[in-house]
Design a protein around this motif. Structure first.
Motif, PDB file in Angstrom:
ATOM      1  N   GLU A 218     -14.376  34.544  36.477  1.00 57.22           N
ATOM      2  CA  GLU A 218     -13.727  35.037  37.672  1.00 57.22           C
ATOM      3  C   GLU A 218     -13.867  36.552  37.737  1.00 57.22           C
ATOM      4  N   GLU A 219     -13.251  37.148  38.746  1.00 57.61           N
ATOM      5  CA  GLU A 219     -13.226  38.599  38.845  1.00 57.61           C
ATOM      6  C   GLU A 219     -12.419  39.170  37.679  1.00 57.61           C
ATOM      7  N   GLY A 220     -12.854  40.320  37.201  1.00 58.06           N
ATOM      8  CA  GLY A 220     -12.162  40.926  36.072  1.00 58.06           C
ATOM      9  C   GLY A 220     -12.648  40.428  34.736  1.00 58.06           C
ATOM     10  N   GLU A 221     -13.774  39.738  34.715  1.00 57.69           N
ATOM     11  CA  GLU A 221     -14.397  39.250  33.478  1.00 57.69           C
ATOM     12  C   GLU A 221     -13.494  38.289  32.720  1.00 57.69           C
ATOM     13  N   ASN A 222     -12.737  37.486  33.452  1.00 60.79           N
ATOM     14  CA  ASN A 222     -11.921  36.437  32.841  1.00 60.79           C
ATOM     15  C   ASN A 222     -12.655  35.104  32.956  1.00 60.79           C
ATOM     16  N   ILE A 223     -12.729  34.384  31.848  1.00 58.79           N
ATOM     17  CA  ILE A 223     -13.399  33.087  31.817  1.00 58.79           C
ATOM     18  C   ILE A 223     -12.362  31.992  32.041  1.00 58.79           C
ATOM     19  N   THR A 224     -12.603  31.160  33.030  1.00 59.23           N
ATOM     20  CA  THR A 224     -11.732  30.025  33.293  1.00 59.23           C
ATOM     21  C   THR A 224     -12.449  28.741  32.871  1.00 59.23           C
ATOM     22  N   TYR A 225     -11.668  27.754  32.481  1.00 58.73           N
ATOM     23  CA  TYR A 225     -12.235  26.534  31.927  1.00 58.73           C
ATOM     24  C   TYR A 225     -11.776  25.315  32.716  1.00 58.73           C
ATOM     25  N   GLY A 226     -12.659  24.358  32.780  1.00 58.01           N
ATOM     26  CA  GLY A 226     -12.352  23.073  33.385  1.00 58.01           C
ATOM     27  C   GLY A 226     -12.746  21.953  32.433  1.00 58.01           C
ATOM     28  N   GLN A 227     -12.594  20.739  32.894  1.00 57.22           N
ATOM     29  CA  GLN A 227     -12.903  19.583  32.048  1.00 57.22           C
ATOM     30  C   GLN A 227     -13.564  18.497  32.880  1.00 57.22           C
ATOM     31  N   THR A 228     -14.576  17.885  32.303  1.00 52.79           N
ATOM     32  CA  THR A 228     -15.218  16.719  32.914  1.00 52.79           C
ATOM     33  C   THR A 228     -15.244  15.605  31.882  1.00 52.79           C
ATOM     34  N   ALA A 229     -14.618  14.498  32.227  1.00 54.39           N
ATOM     35  CA  ALA A 229     -14.595  13.330  31.345  1.00 54.39           C
ATOM     36  C   ALA A 229     -15.450  12.237  31.955  1.00 54.39           C
ATOM     37  N   MET A 230     -16.108  11.468  31.094  1.00 55.89           N
ATOM     38  CA  MET A 230     -16.982  10.384  31.557  1.00 55.89           C
ATOM     39  C   MET A 230     -16.665   9.100  30.800  1.00 55.89           C
ATOM     40  N   PHE A 231     -16.486   8.035  31.571  1.00 56.98           N
ATOM     41  CA  PHE A 231     -16.360   6.694  31.018  1.00 56.98           C
ATOM     42  C   PHE A 231     -17.703   6.010  31.238  1.00 56.98           C
ATOM     43  N   LEU A 232     -18.317   5.597  30.157  1.00 55.40           N
ATOM     44  CA  LEU A 232     -19.673   5.062  30.234  1.00 55.40           C
ATOM     45  C   LEU A 232     -19.668   3.619  29.752  1.00 55.40           C
ATOM     46  N   GLY A 233     -20.061   2.716  30.647  1.00 58.12           N
ATOM     47  CA  GLY A 233     -20.184   1.314  30.300  1.00 58.12           C
ATOM     48  C   GLY A 233     -21.608   0.836  30.482  1.00 58.12           C
ATOM     49  N   PRO A 234     -21.887  -0.420  30.181  1.00 50.88           N
ATOM     50  CA  PRO A 234     -23.258  -0.941  30.336  1.00 50.88           C
ATOM     51  C   PRO A 234     -23.768  -0.870  31.760  1.00 50.88           C
ATOM     52  N   ASP A 235     -22.860  -0.988  32.749  1.00 52.94           N
ATOM     53  CA  ASP A 235     -23.310  -0.988  34.140  1.00 52.94           C
ATOM     54  C   ASP A 235     -22.441  -0.105  35.034  1.00 52.94           C
TER      55      ASP A 235
END
Length: 324
Positions: free
Chosen positions: A90-107
């Motif tokens: 972001e502005e001011g050289e601040n790092i913001t974090y998020g999350q991505t989760a994945m559920f993985l099945g055969p189909d």
């Protein structure tokens, strides 16, 4: 809507939208078919409907809706649960974090995104143009999402790299000001936290490459190996920037000490030169009546000549050894 897209792919091509409703039962899909459900910050009710329809494990769902998890890979029966962390500056050289989760099945693959401003819409559109790759199944989509997340680290590191290089060049010319030193330590803290949060991504990708996991075809490991290589380079850049920041203050201190040493030598040289006339003038300025050579007709000029000769010799000597 929390559900950004819910689409079924048959033979690598979009077929129809998938309805996620209460009480819906998911029928078996034909070969080379899978569903991709994309959610962005879903509500509890929306997530619960997806959980029941795709048979997701409650513990994995709880982790997916808690956007402070560390990157990890977990096995739940025939399903695979993957957590990755996104990062942006972001502005001011601040790092913001998020999350991505994945559920993985055969189909199927269900992606749940929190806190990231980089949506998967363009990624989905890009993948839909490559039907041959999409026929490989949901594990290829999981690779594409991970690669998309890791590639998102590079603009952040590029900005940090430019800032660090500018401070490094400035430190060579002049000792950093207090505000610059505070900025250096602030960036170091940001990088330490960045490595702590992103570091486990290396182990996640290594497991996807080396461990026999459900819903991951052996032929897909080559794709995850490329992501692992990107993570390696990212962590190497982070550590390089941390080392550079650590060396900036040390380098500036050495340069400042060198400059102070040069000034000290110059002052010492001029003090030695000025000490000669001061000493001679001090001697002949004493108020004694019977000082030797007081009655010499040319004594004044001889003393001035001696002072000039001695001072000139000292100046030449100090100039020769680099003190002046």
């Amino acid at each position: 809507m929390p559900i950004v897209a819910a689409r079924r792919y048959i033979a690598g091509r979009p077929s129809e939208d998938v309805l996620v409703v209460d009480g819906a039962e998911r029928a078996p899909l034909p070969a080379q078919s899978f569903d991709w459900i994309g959610l962005c910050e879903p509500t509890e009710e929306e997530m619960d409907r997806v959980r029941r329809q795709f048979g997701l494990h409650p513990l994995a769902v709880e982790d997916a809706t808690t956007p402070t998890q560390m990157p990890k890979v977990e096995i739940y029966g025939k399903q695979l649960f993957i957590v990755a962390r996104t990062a942006a500056m972001e502005e001011g050289e601040n790092i913001t974090y998020g999350q991505t989760a994945m559920f993985l099945g055969p189909d199927f693959i269900v992606s749940v995104r929190y806190g990231s401003t980089r949506a998967h819409v363009e990624l989905r559109q890009k993948l839909e143009l490559d039907a041959l790759r999409l026929t490989e199944g949901p594990d290829f989509v999981a690779h594409a999402i991970l690669d998309f997340i890791v590639d998102g680290y590079q603009p952040l590191l590029d900005r940090l790299d430019e800032a660090v290089q500018a401070m490094e060049e400035q430190a060579i010319n002049v000792f950093p000001q207090q505000s610059t030193i505070r900025r250096i330590f602030r960036l170091r803290r940001q990088l330490v936290r960045f490595e702590r949060i992103i570091g486990p991504m290396e182990e996640v990708c290594r497991r996807l490459v080396t461990v026999d996991l459900p819903a991951i075809d052996h032929a897909a490991t080559v794709w995850f190996r490329a992501v692992l290589d990107h993570v390696h380079r990212t962590i190497a850049r982070i550590r390089g920037l941390r080392e550079t920041l650590a060396s900036i203050v040390d380098t500036a201190a050495l340069m400042e000490a060198h400059r102070q040493g040069e000034m000290t030598r110059q002052l010492a040289a001029w003090a030695a030169i000025l000490a000669v006339p001061t000493a001679i003038a001090g001697i002949y300025g004493m108020n004694f009546e019977y000082l030797p050579e007081l009655r010499w007709h040319y004594g004044y000029f001889m003393v001035l000549g001696a002072i000039a000769a001695i001072c000139g010799g000292l100046f030449w000597r100090f100039k020769r050894i680099g003190w002046l």
